[in-house]
Design an enzyme around this catalytic site. Structure first.
Site, PDB file in Angstrom:
ATOM      1  N   TYR A   1       0.848  -1.192   0.000  1.00 45.09           N
ATOM      2  CA  TYR A   1       0.000   0.000   0.000  1.00 45.09           C
ATOM      3  C   TYR A   1       0.888   1.247   0.000  1.00 45.09           C
ATOM      4  O   TYR A   1       1.867   1.338   0.738  1.00 45.09           O
ATOM      5  CB  TYR A   1      -0.908  -0.027   1.226  1.00 45.09           C
ATOM      6  CG  TYR A   1      -1.578   1.285   1.547  1.00 45.09           C
ATOM      7  CD1 TYR A   1      -2.309   1.984   0.581  1.00 45.09           C
ATOM      8  CD2 TYR A   1      -1.475   1.841   2.814  1.00 45.09           C
ATOM      9  CE1 TYR A   1      -2.910   3.195   0.869  1.00 45.09           C
ATOM     10  CE2 TYR A   1      -2.084   3.051   3.123  1.00 45.09           C
ATOM     11  CZ  TYR A   1      -2.797   3.719   2.143  1.00 45.09           C
ATOM     12  OH  TYR A   1      -3.383   4.916   2.442  1.00 45.09           O
TER      13      TYR A   1
ATOM     14  N   ASP B   1      -0.397  -7.405   7.080  1.00 48.01           N
ATOM     15  CA  ASP B   1      -1.518  -6.488   6.942  1.00 48.01           C
ATOM     16  C   ASP B   1      -2.708  -7.302   6.434  1.00 48.01           C
ATOM     17  O   ASP B   1      -2.728  -7.753   5.293  1.00 48.01           O
ATOM     18  CB  ASP B   1      -1.161  -5.366   5.962  1.00 48.01           C
ATOM     19  CG  ASP B   1      -2.245  -4.306   5.863  1.00 48.01           C
ATOM     20  OD1 ASP B   1      -3.420  -4.617   6.115  1.00 48.01           O
ATOM     21  OD2 ASP B   1      -1.918  -3.152   5.518  1.00 48.01           O
TER      22      ASP B   1
END
Length: 393
Positions: A106, A179
């Site tokens: 990300y 994550d």
């Protein structure tokens, strides 16, 4: 009464940390806004409550709930996903340490690690997490503290073998950080595969209604919990009471929502696969996805996120992104409403020009819980603008 560990996911999500209020019997625990707490004499704290930055009953309830659904011994709630990541790195690394992370991480995570904490002396190496030899080499080449992975990844939807990464990390004395935002605790529990820390942007599927920003860390190790808890208290990037309350409310329905998100995404991905305008459909629920079999082992279902690449390149991606009405063009993901994102200029603009850059012919779909026929009809309408050159409204 504590919820048994043997209880099913939805039972834990609804009841963990949610005991009824004893004075009135209210089945929804009250929302505590107080910033400070009366003491019974100096140092005489009631149930350990002293000051809102250190502890708040509403936040504590959420943290108990998060730990229960993720299979951890402790959870910590923060004001955002990036606040959680920053607190984790400050708690467990020191200048000179290194982070090996996915080369499609990300954009905000990379910006934090490279652009902010890099000046603090934290190094990083982006690597293809599917290539275990490359990961092993990158870990060995530096004083690696974290191997950091997203699975599925954002937005290329890569699936990574968490157990294999855990072995690599632990052999080198490092920690595996996963994550789990895209999968959510309902679909996947990284701690069960050897992860040391699970990260969430609770803004996304856990909150689930696009009305609250938050982040979380979940661990199984008391020593890690103590270090993270100290930074949470000392730095103070905690979730506020209302944010914690909204996140708890969203988490209670996570299971039923993820079932619908996954069903809709599967149908949308299969529809996209048949479209002549499409170059590639990135969704782990498709047998053609290179990580499909691994995803079947690690995940309960395949989630609500679909990425698609277009044969006609950036122009086609932009036209579709700007031509839908049920899908809303917006940042973020994981809400009950469907969202459309053009990562190269939106969520991942901060990595443009780096090896983490997202293909410009790619759009990312967060499939909501609407009727799937309406989602497909909306996309079909938007696709019509590719060939005729019009702009949708």
């Amino acid at each position: 009464m504590p919820v048994p560990e043997s209880a099913g996911f939805n039972t834990r999500a609804v009841h963990a940390g949610q005991a009824f209020e004893p004075r009135t019997g209210a089945v929804v625990p009250p929302l505590h806004f107080s910033s400070t707490y009366a003491q019974d004499g100096i140092g005489g704290l009631r149930d350990g409550y002293e000051y809102g930055r250190g502890a708040n009953p509403t936040r504590d309830s959420l943290q108990e709930q998060l730990a229960a659904v993720e299979g951890g011994m402790a959870a910590f709630s923060f004001g955002s996903g990036l606040a959680a990541e920053d607190s984790l790195i400050r708690a467990l690394t020191r200048p000179g340490d290194h982070i090996v992370l996915g080369n499609d991480a990300y954009g905000g995570t990379y910006r934090l690690i490279n652009g902010i904490l890099g000046d603090w002396g934290i190094g990083n190496t982006p690597v293809d997490m599917a290539n275990l030899d490359s990961v092993r080499d990158a870990v060995a080449a530096n004083k690696t503290r974290f191997v950091w992975v997203e699975t599925p990844s954002n937005p290329l939807m890569k699936i990574t073998d968490m157990a294999a990464l855990a072995d690599i990390a632990h052999d080198a004395g490092a920690l595996l950080v996963v994550d789990n935002t895209f999968a959510s605790p309902y679909l996947q529990n990284p701690l069960a595969f050897g992860a040391d820390v699970v990260v969430h942007s609770t803004t996304k599927y856990i909150g689930g209604h696009s009305d609250v920003v938050g982040g979380a860390l979940v661990v199984n190790d008391p020593e890690l919990a103590e270090k993270i808890g100290f930074v949470q208290f000392a730095v103070g990037a905690v979730s506020g009471p209302m944010d914690a309350f909204l996140t708890t409310r969203g988490l209670k329905t996570l299971g039923v929502r993820m079932d619908r998100h996954s069903e809709n995404a599967q149908a949308v991905a299969e529809w996209l696969l048949e479209r002549p305008e499409v170059e590639a459909v990135l969704y782990p629920g498709l047998p053609s996805h290179p990580g499909h079999e691994l995803a079947r082992k690690q995940m309960k279902k395949f989630g609500g996120m679909v990425s698609v690449q277009f044969k006609e390149g950036e122009a086609a991606a932009r036209k579709v992104a700007e031509s839908t009405s049920v899908f809303t063009l917006a940042e973020s993901l994981g809400g009950i409403e469907s969202l459309m994102n053009y990562p190269a200029e939106m969520t991942h603009a901060s990595v443009k020009g780096t090896e983490l850059a997202v293909p410009e012919n790619l759009i990312r779909l967060s499939c909501g819980i609407e009727d799937v026929e309406d989602l497909i009809a909306d996309l079909d309408h938007a696709f019509s603008f590719i060939s005729n050159g019009r702009t949708g409204s």
